[in-house]
Design a protein around this motif. Structure first.
Motif, PDB file in Angstrom:
ATOM      1  N   ILE A  32       0.836  -1.199   0.000  1.00 10.24           N
ATOM      2  CA  ILE A  32       0.000   0.000   0.000  1.00 10.24           C
ATOM      3  C   ILE A  32       0.873   1.252   0.000  1.00 10.24           C
ATOM      4  CG2 ILE A  32      -1.688   1.336   1.342  1.00 10.24           C
ATOM      5  CD1 ILE A  32      -2.960  -1.395   2.127  1.00 10.24           C
ATOM      6  N   VAL A  33       1.897   1.267   0.827  1.00 15.67           N
ATOM      7  CA  VAL A  33       2.814   2.417   0.846  1.00 15.67           C
ATOM      8  C   VAL A  33       3.521   2.545  -0.504  1.00 15.67           C
ATOM      9  CG1 VAL A  33       4.941   3.346   1.863  1.00 15.67           C
ATOM     10  CG2 VAL A  33       3.120   2.472   3.350  1.00 15.67           C
ATOM     11  N   SER A  34       3.948   1.423  -1.078  1.00 18.46           N
ATOM     12  CA  SER A  34       4.622   1.443  -2.377  1.00 18.46           C
ATOM     13  C   SER A  34       3.709   2.006  -3.468  1.00 18.46           C
ATOM     14  CB  SER A  34       5.068   0.020  -2.739  1.00 18.46           C
ATOM     15  OG  SER A  34       5.598  -0.033  -4.036  1.00 18.46           O
ATOM     16  N   ALA A  35       2.453   1.573  -3.476  1.00 20.91           N
ATOM     17  CA  ALA A  35       1.502   2.057  -4.488  1.00 20.91           C
ATOM     18  C   ALA A  35       1.226   3.545  -4.300  1.00 20.91           C
ATOM     19  CB  ALA A  35       0.206   1.262  -4.415  1.00 20.91           C
ATOM     20  N   LEU A  36       0.990   3.976  -3.067  1.00 15.57           N
ATOM     21  CA  LEU A  36       0.726   5.397  -2.821  1.00 15.57           C
ATOM     22  C   LEU A  36       1.932   6.250  -3.191  1.00 15.57           C
ATOM     23  CD1 LEU A  36      -1.224   5.152   0.560  1.00 15.57           C
ATOM     24  CD2 LEU A  36      -2.136   5.901  -1.656  1.00 15.57           C
ATOM     25  N   THR A  37       3.126   5.766  -2.890  1.00 20.41           N
ATOM     26  CA  THR A  37       4.347   6.491  -3.254  1.00 20.41           C
ATOM     27  C   THR A  37       4.471   6.600  -4.771  1.00 20.41           C
ATOM     28  OG1 THR A  37       5.429   5.761  -1.225  1.00 20.41           O
ATOM     29  CG2 THR A  37       6.861   6.519  -3.007  1.00 20.41           C
ATOM     30  N   ALA A  38       4.139   5.531  -5.482  1.00 25.35           N
ATOM     31  CA  ALA A  38       4.199   5.554  -6.942  1.00 25.35           C
ATOM     32  C   ALA A  38       3.200   6.546  -7.520  1.00 25.35           C
ATOM     33  CB  ALA A  38       3.961   4.150  -7.510  1.00 25.35           C
ATOM     34  N   TYR A  39       2.005   6.645  -6.926  1.00 22.92           N
ATOM     35  CA  TYR A  39       1.043   7.655  -7.372  1.00 22.92           C
ATOM     36  C   TYR A  39       1.587   9.052  -7.100  1.00 22.92           C
ATOM     37  CZ  TYR A  39      -2.691   4.242  -8.186  1.00 22.92           C
ATOM     38  OH  TYR A  39      -3.454   3.212  -8.680  1.00 22.92           O
ATOM     39  N   ASP A 109       7.930 -10.540  -2.286  1.00 23.33           N
ATOM     40  CA  ASP A 109       8.346  -9.273  -1.684  1.00 23.33           C
ATOM     41  C   ASP A 109       7.080  -8.581  -1.194  1.00 23.33           C
ATOM     42  OD1 ASP A 109       8.806  -6.313  -1.661  1.00 23.33           O
ATOM     43  OD2 ASP A 109      10.823  -6.896  -2.310  1.00 23.33           O
ATOM     44  N   PRO A 110       7.067  -8.104   0.048  1.00 23.74           N
ATOM     45  CA  PRO A 110       5.837  -7.496   0.563  1.00 23.74           C
ATOM     46  C   PRO A 110       5.428  -6.197  -0.133  1.00 23.74           C
ATOM     47  CG  PRO A 110       7.598  -7.368   2.188  1.00 23.74           C
ATOM     48  CD  PRO A 110       8.112  -8.181   1.049  1.00 23.74           C
ATOM     49  N   SER A 111       6.305  -5.650  -0.974  1.00 23.61           N
ATOM     50  CA  SER A 111       5.907  -4.454  -1.723  1.00 23.61           C
ATOM     51  C   SER A 111       5.210  -4.816  -3.036  1.00 23.61           C
ATOM     52  CB  SER A 111       7.116  -3.546  -1.992  1.00 23.61           C
ATOM     53  OG  SER A 111       8.023  -4.174  -2.866  1.00 23.61           O
ATOM     54  N   TYR A 112       5.096  -6.121  -3.331  1.00 20.11           N
ATOM     55  CA  TYR A 112       4.355  -6.582  -4.499  1.00 20.11           C
ATOM     56  C   TYR A 112       2.913  -6.858  -4.078  1.00 20.11           C
ATOM     57  CZ  TYR A 112       9.000  -7.687  -6.488  1.00 20.11           C
ATOM     58  OH  TYR A 112      10.289  -7.646  -6.941  1.00 20.11           O
ATOM     59  N   PRO A 113       1.958  -6.667  -4.972  1.00 18.31           N
ATOM     60  CA  PRO A 113       0.552  -6.865  -4.572  1.00 18.31           C
ATOM     61  C   PRO A 113       0.118  -8.322  -4.525  1.00 18.31           C
ATOM     62  CG  PRO A 113       0.657  -6.263  -6.876  1.00 18.31           C
ATOM     63  CD  PRO A 113       2.070  -6.166  -6.341  1.00 18.31           C
ATOM     64  N   LYS A 114      -0.846  -8.554  -3.662  1.00 15.36           N
ATOM     65  CA  LYS A 114      -1.598  -9.799  -3.685  1.00 15.36           C
ATOM     66  C   LYS A 114      -2.608  -9.612  -4.820  1.00 15.36           C
ATOM     67  CE  LYS A 114      -1.269 -10.225   1.313  1.00 15.36           C
ATOM     68  NZ  LYS A 114      -2.005 -10.236   2.585  1.00 15.36           N
ATOM     69  N   ILE A 115      -2.721 -10.586  -5.702  1.00 18.80           N
ATOM     70  CA  ILE A 115      -3.631 -10.428  -6.840  1.00 18.80           C
ATOM     71  C   ILE A 115      -4.712 -11.498  -6.889  1.00 18.80           C
ATOM     72  CG2 ILE A 115      -2.053  -9.052  -8.248  1.00 18.80           C
ATOM     73  CD1 ILE A 115      -1.242 -11.600  -9.724  1.00 18.80           C
ATOM     74  N   GLY A 116      -4.584 -12.539  -6.095  1.00 14.41           N
ATOM     75  CA  GLY A 116      -5.603 -13.583  -6.050  1.00 14.41           C
ATOM     76  C   GLY A 116      -6.902 -13.033  -5.471  1.00 14.41           C
ATOM     77  N   GLY A 117      -7.994 -13.163  -6.204  1.00 15.52           N
ATOM     78  CA  GLY A 117      -9.294 -12.690  -5.738  1.00 15.52           C
ATOM     79  C   GLY A 117      -9.581 -11.229  -6.019  1.00 15.52           C
ATOM     80  N   GLN A 118      -8.651 -10.539  -6.667  1.00  8.72           N
ATOM     81  CA  GLN A 118      -8.886  -9.134  -7.027  1.00  8.72           C
ATOM     82  C   GLN A 118      -9.912  -9.079  -8.161  1.00  8.72           C
ATOM     83  OE1 GLN A 118      -9.256  -5.910  -6.467  1.00  8.72           O
ATOM     84  NE2 GLN A 118      -7.119  -5.725  -5.770  1.00  8.72           N
TER      85      GLN A 118
END
Length: 180
Positions: A32-39, A109-118
């Motif tokens: 979540i922090v990684s995604a927000l930082t990328a935005y 890596d915990p900065s990668y997203p979980k994608i199962g069930g998205q």
């Protein structure tokens, strides 16, 4: 502001095309922090998210990440459902499990997203965004995912997304009270 979109089950976004807002409850705090930082940096170019992330401090991001991570109380099934032959071949070609884990809910890596069930439509839009170059409004700057996504046609991206959405993952949308 987050609950205005991510706290409404089935809520849809209309940019760059209509798709469900991603489930973020249950994602890892580092992702979540990684995604927000990328935005915030502009590496992810969704205009609404970029504006929101741009107003957040590092502490705000950490607090939001802790909140949404704590809502993921159901562990994902360790063994994914068998994919149909077409989806299995595409997932193998993209080596998706090598980063997102065998069940697509335990990334390496915990900065990668979980994608199962998205949501499938969100995953499709996200995959396509990695193939966009030179656009100030749409796209995602991640060279690894760009290399993976660019090898697929849109129909193949849809097939991958459709399969991943059927998996029992940790992700969910948690409705929030408007009055806290």
């Amino acid at each position: 502001m987050c609950i205005g979109c991510h706290g409404i089950p089935g809520y849809q976004n209309s940019f760059p095309e209509i798709h469900k807002v991603p489930k973020i409850s249950g994602q890892s705090d580092k992702y979540i922090v990684s995604a927000l930082t990328a935005y915030k940096k502009g590496d992810r170019k969704h205009p609404s998210m970029r504006g929101i992330a741009g107003s957040l401090t590092e502490q705000d991001m950490a607090d939001l990440a802790a909140f949404y991570t704590a809502q993921g109380d159901q562990p994902a099934d360790e063994t994914p459902k068998a994919a149909n032959v077409a989806a299995a071949a595409l997932i193998e070609k993209g080596a998706c499990a090598s980063c997102h884990g065998a069940n697509f809910s335990k990334p390496i890596d915990p900065s990668y997203p979980k994608i199962g069930g998205q949501h499938a439509d969100y995953l499709f839009v996200a995959l396509k965004a990695y193939t966009v170059e030179g656009n100030n409004v749409v796209g995602r700057a991640n060279p690894i995912m760009a290399g993976v996504a660019k090898q697929f046609k849109p129909a193949e991206m849809r097939e991958i997304a459709k399969y991943l959405a059927t998996l029992d993952g940790e992700l969910k949308t948690v409705p929030q009270s408007r009055f806290r």
